[in-house]
Write a protein that holds these residues in place. Structure first.
Motif, PDB file in Angstrom:
ATOM      1  N   GLY A   1       0.810  -1.216   0.000  1.00  0.00           N
ATOM      2  CA  GLY A   1       0.000   0.000   0.000  1.00  0.00           C
ATOM      3  C   GLY A   1       0.840   1.261   0.000  1.00  0.00           C
ATOM      4  N   ALA A   2       1.933   1.231   0.752  1.00  0.00           N
ATOM      5  CA  ALA A   2       2.820   2.391   0.804  1.00  0.00           C
ATOM      6  C   ALA A   2       3.458   2.654  -0.553  1.00  0.00           C
ATOM      7  CB  ALA A   2       3.903   2.169   1.863  1.00  0.00           C
ATOM      8  N   GLN A   3       3.836   1.585  -1.264  1.00  0.00           N
ATOM      9  CA  GLN A   3       4.413   1.757  -2.596  1.00  0.00           C
ATOM     10  C   GLN A   3       3.406   2.387  -3.549  1.00  0.00           C
ATOM     11  OE1 GLN A   3       5.715  -2.197  -3.610  1.00  0.00           O
ATOM     12  NE2 GLN A   3       7.740  -1.904  -2.721  1.00  0.00           N
ATOM     13  N   SER A   4       2.167   1.880  -3.548  1.00  0.00           N
ATOM     14  CA  SER A   4       1.144   2.418  -4.443  1.00  0.00           C
ATOM     15  C   SER A   4       0.828   3.876  -4.126  1.00  0.00           C
ATOM     16  CB  SER A   4      -0.136   1.582  -4.345  1.00  0.00           C
ATOM     17  OG  SER A   4       0.051   0.292  -4.878  1.00  0.00           O
ATOM     18  N   SER A   5       0.676   4.179  -2.842  1.00  0.00           N
ATOM     19  CA  SER A   5       0.336   5.554  -2.468  1.00  0.00           C
ATOM     20  C   SER A   5       1.463   6.510  -2.814  1.00  0.00           C
ATOM     21  CB  SER A   5       0.023   5.636  -0.976  1.00  0.00           C
ATOM     22  OG  SER A   5       1.168   5.359  -0.187  1.00  0.00           O
ATOM     23  N   THR A   6       2.706   6.067  -2.653  1.00  0.00           N
ATOM     24  CA  THR A   6       3.847   6.939  -2.941  1.00  0.00           C
ATOM     25  C   THR A   6       3.886   7.340  -4.405  1.00  0.00           C
ATOM     26  OG1 THR A   6       5.152   5.986  -1.137  1.00  0.00           O
ATOM     27  CG2 THR A   6       6.350   7.140  -2.872  1.00  0.00           C
ATOM     28  N   VAL A   7       3.740   6.353  -5.322  1.00  0.00           N
ATOM     29  CA  VAL A   7       3.824   6.677  -6.746  1.00  0.00           C
ATOM     30  C   VAL A   7       2.632   7.519  -7.192  1.00  0.00           C
ATOM     31  CG1 VAL A   7       5.232   4.665  -7.286  1.00  0.00           C
ATOM     32  CG2 VAL A   7       2.751   4.468  -7.414  1.00  0.00           C
ATOM     33  N   VAL A   8       1.447   7.259  -6.639  1.00  0.00           N
ATOM     34  CA  VAL A   8       0.265   8.026  -7.030  1.00  0.00           C
ATOM     35  C   VAL A   8       0.341   9.457  -6.490  1.00  0.00           C
ATOM     36  CG1 VAL A   8      -2.239   8.235  -6.750  1.00  0.00           C
ATOM     37  CG2 VAL A   8      -1.225   6.019  -7.291  1.00  0.00           C
ATOM     38  N   ILE A   9       0.714   9.619  -5.227  1.00  0.00           N
ATOM     39  CA  ILE A   9       0.816  10.959  -4.644  1.00  0.00           C
ATOM     40  C   ILE A   9       1.871  11.781  -5.372  1.00  0.00           C
ATOM     41  CG2 ILE A   9       1.512  12.243  -2.576  1.00  0.00           C
ATOM     42  CD1 ILE A   9       0.222   9.969  -0.940  1.00  0.00           C
ATOM     43  N   ARG A  10       2.988  11.153  -5.706  1.00  0.00           N
ATOM     44  CA  ARG A  10       4.025  11.879  -6.447  1.00  0.00           C
ATOM     45  C   ARG A  10       3.528  12.246  -7.838  1.00  0.00           C
ATOM     46  NH1 ARG A  10       7.500  15.692  -6.070  1.00  0.00           N
ATOM     47  NH2 ARG A  10       9.190  15.595  -7.578  1.00  0.00           N
ATOM     48  N   GLY A  11       2.812  11.338  -8.485  1.00  0.00           N
ATOM     49  CA  GLY A  11       2.265  11.637  -9.809  1.00  0.00           C
ATOM     50  C   GLY A  11       1.269  12.773  -9.780  1.00  0.00           C
ATOM     51  N   LEU A  12       0.438  12.822  -8.740  1.00  0.00           N
ATOM     52  CA  LEU A  12      -0.521  13.920  -8.596  1.00  0.00           C
ATOM     53  C   LEU A  12       0.202  15.233  -8.305  1.00  0.00           C
ATOM     54  CD1 LEU A  12      -3.305  12.181  -6.455  1.00  0.00           C
ATOM     55  CD2 LEU A  12      -3.434  12.800  -8.873  1.00  0.00           C
ATOM     56  N   SER A  13       1.259  15.162  -7.506  1.00  0.00           N
ATOM     57  CA  SER A  13       1.993  16.370  -7.139  1.00  0.00           C
ATOM     58  C   SER A  13       2.689  16.990  -8.340  1.00  0.00           C
ATOM     59  CB  SER A  13       3.017  16.041  -6.055  1.00  0.00           C
ATOM     60  OG  SER A  13       3.803  17.156  -5.729  1.00  0.00           O
ATOM     61  N   THR A  14       3.245  16.168  -9.221  1.00  0.00           N
ATOM     62  CA  THR A  14       3.959  16.670 -10.393  1.00  0.00           C
ATOM     63  C   THR A  14       3.065  16.788 -11.620  1.00  0.00           C
ATOM     64  OG1 THR A  14       4.641  14.406 -10.975  1.00  0.00           O
ATOM     65  CG2 THR A  14       6.131  15.686  -9.586  1.00  0.00           C
ATOM     66  N   GLU A  15       1.772  16.452 -11.447  1.00  0.00           N
ATOM     67  CA  GLU A  15       0.783  16.511 -12.535  1.00  0.00           C
ATOM     68  C   GLU A  15       1.122  15.571 -13.686  1.00  0.00           C
ATOM     69  OE1 GLU A  15       0.359  20.660 -13.612  1.00  0.00           O
ATOM     70  OE2 GLU A  15      -1.094  20.964 -11.997  1.00  0.00           O
ATOM     71  N   GLU A  16       1.837  14.492 -13.388  1.00  0.00           N
ATOM     72  CA  GLU A  16       2.080  13.453 -14.390  1.00  0.00           C
ATOM     73  C   GLU A  16       0.813  12.643 -14.634  1.00  0.00           C
ATOM     74  OE1 GLU A  16       5.892  11.202 -14.099  1.00  0.00           O
ATOM     75  OE2 GLU A  16       6.174  12.394 -12.272  1.00  0.00           O
ATOM     76  N   ILE A  17      -0.087  12.638 -13.663  1.00  0.00           N
ATOM     77  CA  ILE A  17      -1.347  11.901 -13.798  1.00  0.00           C
ATOM     78  C   ILE A  17      -2.428  12.887 -14.223  1.00  0.00           C
ATOM     79  CG2 ILE A  17      -3.079  10.531 -12.599  1.00  0.00           C
ATOM     80  CD1 ILE A  17      -0.912   9.584 -10.696  1.00  0.00           C
ATOM     81  N   PRO A  18      -3.005  12.727 -15.421  1.00  0.00           N
ATOM     82  CA  PRO A  18      -4.057  13.636 -15.883  1.00  0.00           C
ATOM     83  C   PRO A  18      -5.305  13.539 -15.011  1.00  0.00           C
ATOM     84  CG  PRO A  18      -3.160  12.328 -17.704  1.00  0.00           C
ATOM     85  CD  PRO A  18      -2.644  11.730 -16.426  1.00  0.00           C
TER      86      PRO A  18
ATOM     87  N   GLY B   1      -3.992   2.141  -1.576  1.00  0.00           N
ATOM     88  CA  GLY B   1      -2.853   3.023  -1.821  1.00  0.00           C
ATOM     89  C   GLY B   1      -3.038   3.920  -3.031  1.00  0.00           C
ATOM     90  N   SER B   2      -3.694   3.411  -4.063  1.00  0.00           N
ATOM     91  CA  SER B   2      -3.892   4.213  -5.276  1.00  0.00           C
ATOM     92  C   SER B   2      -5.195   4.990  -5.260  1.00  0.00           C
ATOM     93  CB  SER B   2      -3.863   3.300  -6.510  1.00  0.00           C
ATOM     94  OG  SER B   2      -4.890   2.317  -6.433  1.00  0.00           O
ATOM     95  N   GLY B   3      -6.216   4.468  -4.597  1.00  0.00           N
ATOM     96  CA  GLY B   3      -7.532   5.108  -4.643  1.00  0.00           C
ATOM     97  C   GLY B   3      -7.727   6.236  -3.653  1.00  0.00           C
ATOM     98  N   LEU B   4      -7.209   6.084  -2.432  1.00  0.00           N
ATOM     99  CA  LEU B   4      -7.437   7.100  -1.409  1.00  0.00           C
ATOM    100  C   LEU B   4      -6.836   8.468  -1.750  1.00  0.00           C
ATOM    101  CD1 LEU B   4      -7.106   4.976   1.847  1.00  0.00           C
ATOM    102  CD2 LEU B   4      -9.174   5.978   0.876  1.00  0.00           C
ATOM    103  N   PRO B   5      -5.629   8.548  -2.352  1.00  0.00           N
ATOM    104  CA  PRO B   5      -5.145   9.882  -2.752  1.00  0.00           C
ATOM    105  C   PRO B   5      -6.073  10.563  -3.753  1.00  0.00           C
ATOM    106  CG  PRO B   5      -3.323   8.331  -2.696  1.00  0.00           C
ATOM    107  CD  PRO B   5      -4.579   7.517  -2.514  1.00  0.00           C
ATOM    108  N   PHE B   6      -6.645   9.794  -4.692  1.00  0.00           N
ATOM    109  CA  PHE B   6      -7.604  10.379  -5.639  1.00  0.00           C
ATOM    110  C   PHE B   6      -8.853  10.865  -4.906  1.00  0.00           C
ATOM    111  CE2 PHE B   6      -5.293   7.753  -8.798  1.00  0.00           C
ATOM    112  CZ  PHE B   6      -5.033   8.756  -9.731  1.00  0.00           C
ATOM    113  N   LEU B   7      -9.293  10.113  -3.913  1.00  0.00           N
ATOM    114  CA  LEU B   7     -10.468  10.525  -3.135  1.00  0.00           C
ATOM    115  C   LEU B   7     -10.200  11.852  -2.429  1.00  0.00           C
ATOM    116  CD1 LEU B   7     -13.245  10.013  -1.857  1.00  0.00           C
ATOM    117  CD2 LEU B   7     -12.086   8.680  -0.072  1.00  0.00           C
ATOM    118  N   PHE B   8      -9.008  11.983  -1.855  1.00  0.00           N
ATOM    119  CA  PHE B   8      -8.687  13.227  -1.166  1.00  0.00           C
ATOM    120  C   PHE B   8      -8.566  14.395  -2.139  1.00  0.00           C
ATOM    121  CE2 PHE B   8      -7.346  13.370   3.420  1.00  0.00           C
ATOM    122  CZ  PHE B   8      -8.181  12.344   3.794  1.00  0.00           C
ATOM    123  N   ARG B   9      -8.057  14.145  -3.337  1.00  0.00           N
ATOM    124  CA  ARG B   9      -8.004  15.231  -4.325  1.00  0.00           C
ATOM    125  C   ARG B   9      -9.409  15.657  -4.713  1.00  0.00           C
ATOM    126  NH1 ARG B   9      -5.418  14.768 -10.334  1.00  0.00           N
ATOM    127  NH2 ARG B   9      -7.255  13.442 -10.600  1.00  0.00           N
TER     128      ARG B   9
END
Length: 452
Positions: A333-350, A408-416
């Motif tokens: 979960g930590a691995q998934s959340s890390t890559v997703v949060i970083r992607g959201l922070s740098t706007e690599e994830i549309p 790990g991947s879904g909760l950061p999107f929920l918070f955004r």
């Protein structure tokens, strides 16, 4: 010699010279050193020596060094200087650096300093203070070179010579009309390459990328990073040019925002202060909040195990694998959340890629869970010589890996989506969620396969 080694050498020699009261030697030592390195060397000195070392600098160099200090050092020196010393430095600071210092000083000190500077500088400072914190308006400087479309290249070069000393940068030149609307841009290279009789309107580029005063500072830094800008113009709601943001300020923003995200990912309350300069009580107070939340959440894991006493009594071997399952799930979960949060922070994830990213992480979790489950089944069977227990552990590990990837991947999107910082879904928090749900899954699988 590396830059760090040089800075340490200067700091050590400066400390020795000041201890020996050899002020002439200390002054000579600092003369060839760059301002940013002097600032670091002075900050490494004991508090009582910092003001002494700073007063050894010339007025011009003192201003450059002062702007490189951390705000806490700036504030401490303000309190130690004589009134005129403070006014001389404060009045010569660039408006954006001056405003950042004022944000951290007590109101009584702010009022006294603003009253002491020239009316022109007071007006520029008041304008920046009128914008919300952490926006382009607060970050910008009103010191820039603005050109008229009708001016010739020769006239413009004369104008730049007059204003080069007071402008923050002259590498980008901005063109305005009679109402100060931003209508074009050109670089200094384009200007000096043009013929003297050509007008600015003939050589400028009418298409200008700019930001408005209310734009978030992190968005400003991203734009400058994306387009490799040295400076970025800031306009008001009527598209009138009011200031520029330079790349050094954008780099400071990126560093501050990245530091904040890293602290949040670790479950720490972030602040503007240097973490390693805080007293231990403040450090503990900031770190304990998340730990208390996680402590309460983790009690659910113990409660679930308590309700499953009959399962554990029937097959004691199941208890041996609980740490393995919850630790593995937390790591996935930590691995998934890390890559997703970083992607959201740098706007690599549309914005529209939410389901695709979550699906990708679920597939990755399935692959990881399958590989880990196969290895764990063999290992558990070798340890316990019980195939059913080994299968329970393997199936549970596969299911927990899927759950961890989803959380790990879904909760950061929920918070955004909730307009909150995705970094709040930090690794410790997601690990705790996976721990609680993972233990429940483990005992459900055990009851189903072992028929308990």
């Amino acid at each position: 010699m590396t830059r760090y080694e040089l800075q340490q050498l200067v700091q050590s020699q400066l400390y020795t010279l000041l201890t020996q009261e050899n002020l002439d030697g200390a002054k000579a030592l600092l003369e060839p050193v760059e301002p940013v390195d002097i600032a670091e060397a002075i900050e490494g000195l004991p508090a009582q020596m910092q003001a002494i070392a700073f007063r050894l600098l010339s007025k011009e160099e003192a201003l450059q060094v002062y702007e490189h200090f951390r705000w806490s050092t700036q504030q401490a020196l303000v309190e130690k200087f004589k009134r005129q010393d403070v006014i001389d430095i404060f009045g010569k600071m660039s408006p954006d650096d001056r405003v950042r210092l004022l944000d951290e000083l007590p109101a009584t000190v702010v009022r006294r300093l603003i009253e002491a500077i020239s009316p022109e500088e007071r007006e520029a400072t008041a304008m920046l203070l009128g914008y919300p914190p952490e926006t382009a308006g607060r970050l910008m400087t009103p010191r820039y070179v603005a050109l008229q479309q009708t001016n010739t290249v020769a006239e413009t070069l004369e104008q730049i010579r007059d204003f080069a000393e007071v402008s923050e940068t002259i590498y980008y030149l901005y063109v305005i009309d009679a109402e100060r609307h931003l209508v074009g841009i050109l670089s200094l290279r384009e200007l000096v390459s043009a013929r003297p009789h050509e007008t600015i309107a003939e050589i400028m580029k009418p298409k200008v990328i700019s930001v408005v005063t209310e734009t978030d500072q992190e968005e400003v830094a991203r734009i400058m990073q994306r387009y490799d800008f040295v400076a970025l113009p800031v306009v008001d709601k009527e598209q009138r040019l009011v200031g520029i943001i330079t790349v050094d300020d954008a780099l400071d923003v990126l560093q501050a925002e990245t530091t904040e995200d890293i602290y949040t990912l670790g479950g720490l309350q972030s602040g503007k202060e240097n973490y390693f300069n805080l007293n231990l009580f403040t450090v503990a107070r900031r770190r304990v909040v998340w730990l208390l939340v996680l402590l309460v959440a983790n009690t659910f894991t113990g409660t679930i195990m308590q309700t499953q006493e009959e399962v554990l009594e029937a097959v004691v071997a199941l208890a041996f694998f609980v740490p393995l399952l919850i630790d593995t799930g937390g790591n996935v979960g930590a691995q998934s959340s890390t890559v997703v949060i970083r992607g959201l922070s740098t706007e690599e994830i549309p914005q529209k890629a939410t389901l695709r990213v979550i699906g990708r992480e679920l597939i990755a979790g399935a692959f990881l869970g399958g590989m880990l489950a196969a290895i764990t089944i063999a290992w558990a069977y070798w340890l316990q010589d019980d195939l059913q227990v080994a299968i329970v552990v393997g199936i549970s590990l596969f299911a927990i890996s899927l759950l961890a990837s989803l959380a790990g991947s879904g909760l950061p999107f929920l918070f955004r989506w909730l307009k909150r910082d995705p970094a709040l879904m930090s690794a410790p928090f997601i690990t705790t969620i996976v721990d609680v749900l993972g233990v429940s899954i483990y005992f459900m699988v055990a009851r189903a396969i072992l028929q308990i």
